[in-house]
Design a protein around this motif. Sequence first.
Motif, PDB file in Angstrom:
ATOM      1  N   ALA A 182       0.834  -1.209   0.000  1.00 14.53           N
ATOM      2  CA  ALA A 182       0.000   0.000   0.000  1.00 14.53           C
ATOM      3  C   ALA A 182       0.867   1.257   0.000  1.00 14.53           C
ATOM      4  CB  ALA A 182      -0.932  -0.008   1.198  1.00 14.53           C
ATOM      5  N   ILE A 183       1.975   1.212   0.721  1.00 12.32           N
ATOM      6  CA  ILE A 183       2.906   2.346   0.736  1.00 12.32           C
ATOM      7  C   ILE A 183       3.494   2.570  -0.654  1.00 12.32           C
ATOM      8  CG2 ILE A 183       5.158   3.111   1.590  1.00 12.32           C
ATOM      9  CD1 ILE A 183       4.442   1.831   4.276  1.00 12.32           C
ATOM     10  N   ASP A 184       3.918   1.495  -1.298  1.00 14.67           N
ATOM     11  CA  ASP A 184       4.492   1.602  -2.640  1.00 14.67           C
ATOM     12  C   ASP A 184       3.486   2.196  -3.627  1.00 14.67           C
ATOM     13  OD1 ASP A 184       6.807   0.480  -1.647  1.00 14.67           O
ATOM     14  OD2 ASP A 184       6.346  -1.550  -2.360  1.00 14.67           O
ATOM     15  N   HIS A 185       2.219   1.787  -3.483  1.00 16.72           N
ATOM     16  CA  HIS A 185       1.171   2.340  -4.359  1.00 16.72           C
ATOM     17  C   HIS A 185       1.022   3.841  -4.126  1.00 16.72           C
ATOM     18  CE1 HIS A 185      -2.669   2.212  -6.658  1.00 16.72           C
ATOM     19  NE2 HIS A 185      -2.951   3.244  -5.861  1.00 16.72           N
ATOM     20  N   MET A 186       0.995   4.245  -2.866  1.00 14.52           N
ATOM     21  CA  MET A 186       0.854   5.661  -2.546  1.00 14.52           C
ATOM     22  C   MET A 186       2.004   6.470  -3.134  1.00 14.52           C
ATOM     23  SD  MET A 186      -0.751   8.198  -0.902  1.00 14.52           S
ATOM     24  CE  MET A 186      -1.777   7.608   0.455  1.00 14.52           C
ATOM     25  N   LEU A 187       3.212   5.983  -3.012  1.00 18.41           N
ATOM     26  CA  LEU A 187       4.372   6.711  -3.519  1.00 18.41           C
ATOM     27  C   LEU A 187       4.356   6.801  -5.043  1.00 18.41           C
ATOM     28  CD1 LEU A 187       7.138   5.275  -1.159  1.00 18.41           C
ATOM     29  CD2 LEU A 187       6.117   7.564  -1.088  1.00 18.41           C
ATOM     30  N   LEU A 188       3.841   5.765  -5.685  1.00 20.58           N
ATOM     31  CA  LEU A 188       3.809   5.747  -7.146  1.00 20.58           C
ATOM     32  C   LEU A 188       2.633   6.535  -7.706  1.00 20.58           C
ATOM     33  CD1 LEU A 188       4.945   4.608  -9.830  1.00 20.58           C
ATOM     34  CD2 LEU A 188       3.423   2.620  -9.497  1.00 20.58           C
ATOM     35  N   ARG A 189       1.445   6.304  -7.141  1.00 20.58           N
ATOM     36  CA  ARG A 189       0.218   6.879  -7.694  1.00 20.58           C
ATOM     37  C   ARG A 189      -0.254   8.136  -6.969  1.00 20.58           C
ATOM     38  NH1 ARG A 189      -0.041   4.499 -12.616  1.00 20.58           N
ATOM     39  NH2 ARG A 189       0.083   2.225 -12.455  1.00 20.58           N
ATOM     40  N   LYS A 190       0.313   8.397  -5.786  1.00 27.31           N
ATOM     41  CA  LYS A 190      -0.006   9.585  -4.990  1.00 27.31           C
ATOM     42  C   LYS A 190      -1.414   9.575  -4.404  1.00 27.31           C
ATOM     43  CE  LYS A 190       3.234  12.370  -7.680  1.00 27.31           C
ATOM     44  NZ  LYS A 190       4.356  12.079  -6.783  1.00 27.31           N
ATOM     45  N   HIS A 191      -2.008   8.392  -4.306  1.00 30.08           N
ATOM     46  CA  HIS A 191      -3.285   8.255  -3.617  1.00 30.08           C
ATOM     47  C   HIS A 191      -3.358   6.848  -3.024  1.00 30.08           C
ATOM     48  CE1 HIS A 191      -5.297   5.601  -6.567  1.00 30.08           C
ATOM     49  NE2 HIS A 191      -4.606   6.275  -7.476  1.00 30.08           N
ATOM     50  N   SER A 192      -4.275   6.681  -2.070  1.00 26.64           N
ATOM     51  CA  SER A 192      -4.439   5.379  -1.428  1.00 26.64           C
ATOM     52  C   SER A 192      -5.019   4.367  -2.403  1.00 26.64           C
ATOM     53  CB  SER A 192      -5.362   5.504  -0.208  1.00 26.64           C
ATOM     54  OG  SER A 192      -5.717   4.229   0.297  1.00 26.64           O
ATOM     55  N   ALA A 193      -4.565   3.134  -2.283  1.00 22.09           N
ATOM     56  CA  ALA A 193      -5.071   2.078  -3.166  1.00 22.09           C
ATOM     57  C   ALA A 193      -6.483   1.662  -2.793  1.00 22.09           C
ATOM     58  CB  ALA A 193      -4.138   0.869  -3.098  1.00 22.09           C
ATOM     59  N   HIS A 194      -6.873   1.837  -1.547  1.00 20.06           N
ATOM     60  CA  HIS A 194      -8.135   1.272  -1.070  1.00 20.06           C
ATOM     61  C   HIS A 194      -9.108   2.301  -0.484  1.00 20.06           C
ATOM     62  CE1 HIS A 194      -6.324  -2.635  -1.651  1.00 20.06           C
ATOM     63  NE2 HIS A 194      -5.312  -2.289  -0.885  1.00 20.06           N
ATOM     64  N   TYR A 195      -8.629   3.442  -0.006  1.00 22.63           N
ATOM     65  CA  TYR A 195      -9.493   4.378   0.717  1.00 22.63           C
ATOM     66  C   TYR A 195      -9.371   5.784   0.133  1.00 22.63           C
ATOM     67  CZ  TYR A 195      -9.393   0.545   4.059  1.00 22.63           C
ATOM     68  OH  TYR A 195      -9.472  -0.694   4.656  1.00 22.63           O
ATOM     69  N   LEU A 196     -10.511   6.400  -0.140  1.00 22.97           N
ATOM     70  CA  LEU A 196     -10.557   7.779  -0.618  1.00 22.97           C
ATOM     71  C   LEU A 196      -9.582   7.980  -1.774  1.00 22.97           C
ATOM     72  CD1 LEU A 196     -10.663   9.681   2.804  1.00 22.97           C
ATOM     73  CD2 LEU A 196     -12.554   8.685   1.531  1.00 22.97           C
ATOM     74  N   SER A 197      -9.704   7.144  -2.773  1.00 25.45           N
ATOM     75  CA  SER A 197      -8.729   7.147  -3.867  1.00 25.45           C
ATOM     76  C   SER A 197      -8.751   8.431  -4.688  1.00 25.45           C
ATOM     77  CB  SER A 197      -8.961   5.937  -4.790  1.00 25.45           C
ATOM     78  OG  SER A 197     -10.283   5.943  -5.303  1.00 25.45           O
ATOM     79  N   ALA A 198      -9.782   9.243  -4.525  1.00 22.30           N
ATOM     80  CA  ALA A 198      -9.834  10.522  -5.245  1.00 22.30           C
ATOM     81  C   ALA A 198      -8.988  11.598  -4.563  1.00 22.30           C
ATOM     82  CB  ALA A 198     -11.278  11.005  -5.370  1.00 22.30           C
ATOM     83  N   ALA A 199      -8.518  11.323  -3.343  1.00 25.60           N
ATOM     84  CA  ALA A 199      -7.696  12.291  -2.608  1.00 25.60           C
ATOM     85  C   ALA A 199      -6.226  12.077  -2.965  1.00 25.60           C
ATOM     86  CB  ALA A 199      -7.911  12.125  -1.104  1.00 25.60           C
ATOM     87  N   TYR A 200      -5.626  13.083  -3.578  1.00 27.30           N
ATOM     88  CA  TYR A 200      -4.236  12.990  -4.003  1.00 27.30           C
ATOM     89  C   TYR A 200      -3.327  13.738  -3.020  1.00 27.30           C
ATOM     90  CZ  TYR A 200      -5.353  10.673  -8.356  1.00 27.30           C
ATOM     91  OH  TYR A 200      -5.771   9.741  -9.268  1.00 27.30           O
ATOM     92  N   PHE A 201      -2.093  13.225  -2.893  1.00 27.55           N
ATOM     93  CA  PHE A 201      -1.148  13.747  -1.914  1.00 27.55           C
ATOM     94  C   PHE A 201       0.130  14.232  -2.581  1.00 27.55           C
ATOM     95  CE2 PHE A 201      -3.867  11.085   0.623  1.00 27.55           C
ATOM     96  CZ  PHE A 201      -3.891  11.675   1.876  1.00 27.55           C
ATOM     97  N   ASP A 202       0.698  15.263  -1.965  1.00 24.75           N
ATOM     98  CA  ASP A 202       2.073  15.639  -2.275  1.00 24.75           C
ATOM     99  C   ASP A 202       2.958  14.701  -1.455  1.00 24.75           C
ATOM    100  OD1 ASP A 202       4.573  16.689  -2.517  1.00 24.75           O
ATOM    101  OD2 ASP A 202       4.050  18.709  -1.855  1.00 24.75           O
ATOM    102  N   THR A 203       3.491  13.679  -2.104  1.00 31.28           N
ATOM    103  CA  THR A 203       4.227  12.645  -1.363  1.00 31.28           C
ATOM    104  C   THR A 203       5.518  13.168  -0.750  1.00 31.28           C
ATOM    105  OG1 THR A 203       5.191  11.883  -3.449  1.00 31.28           O
ATOM    106  CG2 THR A 203       3.225  10.723  -2.647  1.00 31.28           C
ATOM    107  N   ALA A 204       5.961  14.345  -1.173  1.00 30.99           N
ATOM    108  CA  ALA A 204       7.140  14.947  -0.544  1.00 30.99           C
ATOM    109  C   ALA A 204       6.861  15.315   0.908  1.00 30.99           C
ATOM    110  CB  ALA A 204       7.585  16.179  -1.323  1.00 30.99           C
ATOM    111  N   LYS A 205       5.579  15.432   1.254  1.00 32.39           N
ATOM    112  CA  LYS A 205       5.193  15.769   2.623  1.00 32.39           C
ATOM    113  C   LYS A 205       4.940  14.526   3.481  1.00 32.39           C
ATOM    114  CE  LYS A 205       3.185  20.359   1.839  1.00 32.39           C
ATOM    115  NZ  LYS A 205       3.466  20.513   0.404  1.00 32.39           N
ATOM    116  N   LEU A 206       5.116  13.340   2.895  1.00 33.67           N
ATOM    117  CA  LEU A 206       4.816  12.093   3.600  1.00 33.67           C
ATOM    118  C   LEU A 206       6.082  11.288   3.876  1.00 33.67           C
ATOM    119  CD1 LEU A 206       1.812  10.804   1.432  1.00 33.67           C
ATOM    120  CD2 LEU A 206       1.698  12.267   3.470  1.00 33.67           C
ATOM    121  N   THR A 207       6.207  10.809   5.110  1.00 32.96           N
ATOM    122  CA  THR A 207       7.160   9.752   5.422  1.00 32.96           C
ATOM    123  C   THR A 207       6.334   8.532   5.768  1.00 32.96           C
ATOM    124  OG1 THR A 207       8.825  11.298   6.250  1.00 32.96           O
ATOM    125  CG2 THR A 207       9.047   8.992   6.902  1.00 32.96           C
ATOM    126  N   LEU A 208       6.265   7.588   4.834  1.00 31.41           N
ATOM    127  CA  LEU A 208       5.431   6.403   4.969  1.00 31.41           C
ATOM    128  C   LEU A 208       6.291   5.230   5.415  1.00 31.41           C
ATOM    129  CD1 LEU A 208       3.600   6.909   1.571  1.00 31.41           C
ATOM    130  CD2 LEU A 208       2.603   7.326   3.820  1.00 31.41           C
TER     131      LEU A 208
END
Length: 338
Positions: A35-61
């Motif tokens: 799930a972390i790898d998906h978030m880093l690649l696609r910039k959204h959660s694979a399973h929850y609220l997939s329409a919400a996109y993230f600036d992954t530079a602000k995330l330490t997953l």
Amino acid sequence: MKFGIVGSGSWGTALAKVLTDNGQQIYWFNRSQKAIDHMLLRKHSAHYLSAAYFDTAKLTLTTDLAEVIAQSDCIVVATPSAYVESTLGVLDNNIFSGKKIVSAVKGILPSHTLLLNDYLKQAFDVALEDYFTILGPCHAEEVAAEKLSYLTFSGIDERMTHDIAQYFKTDYLNTVENTDIFGVQYAAVLKNVYAVGAGMAHGLDYGDNFLSVLIANSADEMAGFLKMAGIKNVEVGHIHNRDHNYGSSVYLGDLLVTCYSLFSRNRTFGNMIGKGYSVKSAQVEMSMIAEGYNASKSMYIINQTVKADMPIAETIYRILWEGLDVKEAFDKIEPYLV
């Protein structure tokens, strides 16, 4: 202040979005490296609220929960109540020393019938002064869609409560503050129970008129429990008194949205029971947890001591846990409603 989030479901994802929208760098725990790898690649959660996109530079997953806690000043706990102990129980008992804890948990820990603050005190010696809650009324889906919502922050340290709330305030999210830690948590637990009941009524094909009466009586029942439990409160309807007002958003408002909204997992779960699903089959059918199921049992146990008059909550408990026929149960509850 550095924030860490424990929980990668809908609510944890929505809160992560709010913080990062405000420019915060966050540490975020997820059990699944995939799930972390998906978030880093696609910039959204694979399973929850997939329409919400993230600036992954602000995330330490990370899958390392201890690292998230060590690197954070304030830890937001947003896991379902049934999984809190299995998630936190592996940690050293001094790991939360010097940390602030914000509970986004909307239930009672079912294995010991404890609120999160009581569990944290017993297991990690977390002082109540370092514990805060973040509650609705709002659904994760609408927060993610940036529809105007309100969150209530509670804590006995009023200055710190205010400071924490400011990190979550955006142009689509207003924040409210109070000191009623126990009241808001019990209200959040009970509204899930009553939402299951509202769903049952809908599944049984009751109309809007009956549903409004059921929810109004549920609100009164909830306020009665809080009073009997010794929680400071004011009368429902004194809307301009902002302190612990059971007619305001975190009490009555959260009850209403959870009972009426199509986003409500508890309403959906209850609707399935009303239509004839067994508890087990309804749980299998749903992909997300309905907190009201375990909450109904926990509140039944707690009320054996409090002894509040709670015919609606008790009926929902007996349907879910004792096999009481849902149609017969509602036939018997009708005379109690006023």
